[in-house]
Motif scaffolding. Sequence first.
Motif, PDB file in Angstrom:
ATOM      1  N   LEU A   1       1.515  -8.112  -5.657  1.00 37.98           N
ATOM      2  CA  LEU A   1       1.633  -6.683  -5.410  1.00 37.98           C
ATOM      3  C   LEU A   1       3.093  -6.342  -5.221  1.00 37.98           C
ATOM      4  O   LEU A   1       3.801  -7.022  -4.482  1.00 37.98           O
ATOM      5  CB  LEU A   1       0.833  -6.312  -4.153  1.00 37.98           C
ATOM      6  N   SER A   2       3.525  -5.275  -5.900  1.00 38.89           N
ATOM      7  CA  SER A   2       4.905  -4.825  -5.778  1.00 38.89           C
ATOM      8  C   SER A   2       4.897  -3.346  -5.456  1.00 38.89           C
ATOM      9  O   SER A   2       4.295  -2.553  -6.197  1.00 38.89           O
ATOM     10  CB  SER A   2       5.659  -5.089  -7.094  1.00 38.89           C
ATOM     11  N   VAL A   3       5.549  -2.957  -4.356  1.00 41.73           N
ATOM     12  CA  VAL A   3       5.542  -1.562  -3.927  1.00 41.73           C
ATOM     13  C   VAL A   3       6.935  -1.163  -3.478  1.00 41.73           C
ATOM     14  O   VAL A   3       7.744  -2.021  -3.084  1.00 41.73           O
ATOM     15  CB  VAL A   3       4.537  -1.319  -2.787  1.00 41.73           C
ATOM     16  N   PRO A   4       7.239   0.136  -3.491  1.00 45.03           N
ATOM     17  CA  PRO A   4       8.529   0.587  -2.981  1.00 45.03           C
ATOM     18  C   PRO A   4       8.559   0.537  -1.458  1.00 45.03           C
ATOM     19  O   PRO A   4       7.534   0.671  -0.786  1.00 45.03           O
ATOM     20  CB  PRO A   4       8.638   2.038  -3.468  1.00 45.03           C
ATOM     21  N   GLU A   5       9.759   0.374  -0.948  1.00 48.43           N
ATOM     22  CA  GLU A   5       9.957   0.346   0.495  1.00 48.43           C
ATOM     23  C   GLU A   5       9.403   1.620   1.134  1.00 48.43           C
ATOM     24  O   GLU A   5       9.527   2.713   0.592  1.00 48.43           O
ATOM     25  CB  GLU A   5      11.458   0.232   0.792  1.00 48.43           C
ATOM     26  N   GLY A   6       8.808   1.459   2.308  1.00 51.51           N
ATOM     27  CA  GLY A   6       8.319   2.608   3.058  1.00 51.51           C
ATOM     28  C   GLY A   6       6.839   2.873   2.873  1.00 51.51           C
ATOM     29  O   GLY A   6       6.236   3.587   3.688  1.00 51.51           O
ATOM     30  N   GLU A   7       6.237   2.317   1.839  1.00 54.70           N
ATOM     31  CA  GLU A   7       4.812   2.564   1.611  1.00 54.70           C
ATOM     32  C   GLU A   7       3.950   1.770   2.585  1.00 54.70           C
ATOM     33  O   GLU A   7       4.320   0.684   3.021  1.00 54.70           O
ATOM     34  CB  GLU A   7       4.433   2.191   0.182  1.00 54.70           C
ATOM     35  N   ASN A   8       2.782   2.339   2.858  1.00 55.38           N
ATOM     36  CA  ASN A   8       1.754   1.612   3.582  1.00 55.38           C
ATOM     37  C   ASN A   8       0.907   0.863   2.555  1.00 55.38           C
ATOM     38  O   ASN A   8       0.683   1.367   1.455  1.00 55.38           O
ATOM     39  CB  ASN A   8       0.860   2.565   4.372  1.00 55.38           C
ATOM     40  N   LEU A   9       0.446  -0.331   2.890  1.00 57.63           N
ATOM     41  CA  LEU A   9      -0.309  -1.095   1.898  1.00 57.63           C
ATOM     42  C   LEU A   9      -1.407  -1.913   2.568  1.00 57.63           C
ATOM     43  O   LEU A   9      -1.380  -2.174   3.780  1.00 57.63           O
ATOM     44  CB  LEU A   9       0.629  -2.006   1.096  1.00 57.63           C
ATOM     45  N   VAL A  10      -2.370  -2.307   1.748  1.00 61.46           N
ATOM     46  CA  VAL A  10      -3.525  -3.077   2.217  1.00 61.46           C
ATOM     47  C   VAL A  10      -3.704  -4.311   1.357  1.00 61.46           C
ATOM     48  O   VAL A  10      -3.713  -4.225   0.121  1.00 61.46           O
ATOM     49  CB  VAL A  10      -4.810  -2.219   2.163  1.00 61.46           C
ATOM     50  N   LEU A  11      -3.830  -5.445   2.011  1.00 62.99           N
ATOM     51  CA  LEU A  11      -4.147  -6.699   1.333  1.00 62.99           C
ATOM     52  C   LEU A  11      -5.596  -7.065   1.675  1.00 62.99           C
ATOM     53  O   LEU A  11      -6.032  -6.890   2.816  1.00 62.99           O
ATOM     54  CB  LEU A  11      -3.208  -7.809   1.794  1.00 62.99           C
ATOM     55  N   ASN A  12      -6.307  -7.580   0.689  1.00 62.39           N
ATOM     56  CA  ASN A  12      -7.733  -7.852   0.860  1.00 62.39           C
ATOM     57  C   ASN A  12      -8.054  -9.339   0.862  1.00 62.39           C
ATOM     58  O   ASN A  12      -7.430 -10.117   0.134  1.00 62.39           O
ATOM     59  CB  ASN A  12      -8.517  -7.185  -0.264  1.00 62.39           C
ATOM     60  N   CYS A  13      -9.035  -9.690   1.643  1.00 56.47           N
ATOM     61  CA  CYS A  13      -9.508 -11.076   1.743  1.00 56.47           C
ATOM     62  C   CYS A  13     -11.029 -11.022   1.825  1.00 56.47           C
ATOM     63  O   CYS A  13     -11.576 -10.266   2.641  1.00 56.47           O
ATOM     64  CB  CYS A  13      -8.921 -11.727   2.986  1.00 56.47           C
ATOM     65  N   SER A  14     -11.708 -11.799   0.997  1.00 59.51           N
ATOM     66  CA  SER A  14     -13.167 -11.870   1.081  1.00 59.51           C
ATOM     67  C   SER A  14     -13.602 -13.331   1.180  1.00 59.51           C
ATOM     68  O   SER A  14     -12.915 -14.222   0.676  1.00 59.51           O
ATOM     69  CB  SER A  14     -13.818 -11.201  -0.128  1.00 59.51           C
ATOM     70  N   PHE A  15     -14.728 -13.553   1.848  1.00 57.14           N
ATOM     71  CA  PHE A  15     -15.237 -14.909   2.033  1.00 57.14           C
ATOM     72  C   PHE A  15     -16.733 -14.914   1.799  1.00 57.14           C
ATOM     73  O   PHE A  15     -17.418 -13.920   2.050  1.00 57.14           O
ATOM     74  CB  PHE A  15     -14.868 -15.460   3.415  1.00 57.14           C
ATOM     75  N   THR A  16     -17.237 -16.047   1.328  1.00 57.23           N
ATOM     76  CA  THR A  16     -18.626 -16.093   0.863  1.00 57.23           C
ATOM     77  C   THR A  16     -19.626 -16.381   1.978  1.00 57.23           C
ATOM     78  O   THR A  16     -20.780 -15.974   1.878  1.00 57.23           O
ATOM     79  CB  THR A  16     -18.774 -17.159  -0.232  1.00 57.23           C
ATOM     80  N   ASP A  17     -19.222 -17.098   3.017  1.00 56.30           N
ATOM     81  CA  ASP A  17     -20.126 -17.458   4.110  1.00 56.30           C
ATOM     82  C   ASP A  17     -19.723 -16.669   5.355  1.00 56.30           C
ATOM     83  O   ASP A  17     -18.633 -16.891   5.893  1.00 56.30           O
ATOM     84  CB  ASP A  17     -20.054 -18.957   4.380  1.00 56.30           C
TER      85      ASP A  17
END
Lengths: 115, 111
Positions: free
Chosen positions: B11-27
């Motif tokens: 992921l590449s974003v400009p400085e100052g932005e808010n961002l969300v990273l996602n993580c999913s798990f099967t169990d």
Amino acid sequence: GAGVSQTPSNKVTEKGKYVELRCDPISGHTALYWYRQSLGQGPEFLIYFQGTGAADDSGLPNDRFFAVRPEGSVSTLKIQRTERGDSAVYLCASSLGPILNTEAFFGQGTRLTVV
Amino acid sequence: KQEVTQIPAALSVPEGENLVLNCSFTDSAIYNLQWFRQDPGKGLTSLLLIQSSQREQTSGRLNASLDKSSGRSTLYIAASQPGDSATYLCAVIGGAQKLVFGQGTRLTINP
């Protein structure tokens, strides 16, 4: 100590040689883990110690890999007859107790290159 | 067997932005989830630990949430800075008492 310490930071060895990687956990941490990380991948579990005993060694890839923690503190990961495929970053982590509800802290890793 | 997936891979974003990273798990039978940061050629730095009974944790500009039933966690970074550029890894812990990692999201914040 202030953090988890791993030595050496880099190790280059020839195929077929034996290597030892050392991990000094945070003082007082009873749980210690070894992980292996290949380029662009997440770390993969190798072995978990609770005290002096290996509670889970299911991640060791084969019998060339062995780890010890004789006094419940420092641990050594030993690799015999190294192969080029063993090249990776080997990470050590420790936690205050069983990791179910405590935070794990990692060292800086040892980058192993087998040529 | 527990599997952890992180999206996006980069992921590449400009400085100052808010961002969300996602993580999913099967169990969903996990005890806790931990987010880490990894700088190039370095080890892992712990950012946040969320225990299974919690729904979120905050540290400074970072906020991590956990939804066990849906097998998901998010890491929210507010007002991103170039110094936030790194790879972010999530890891879950189940009954086997070992961290199971995703492959990470490589984040670049552009000045």
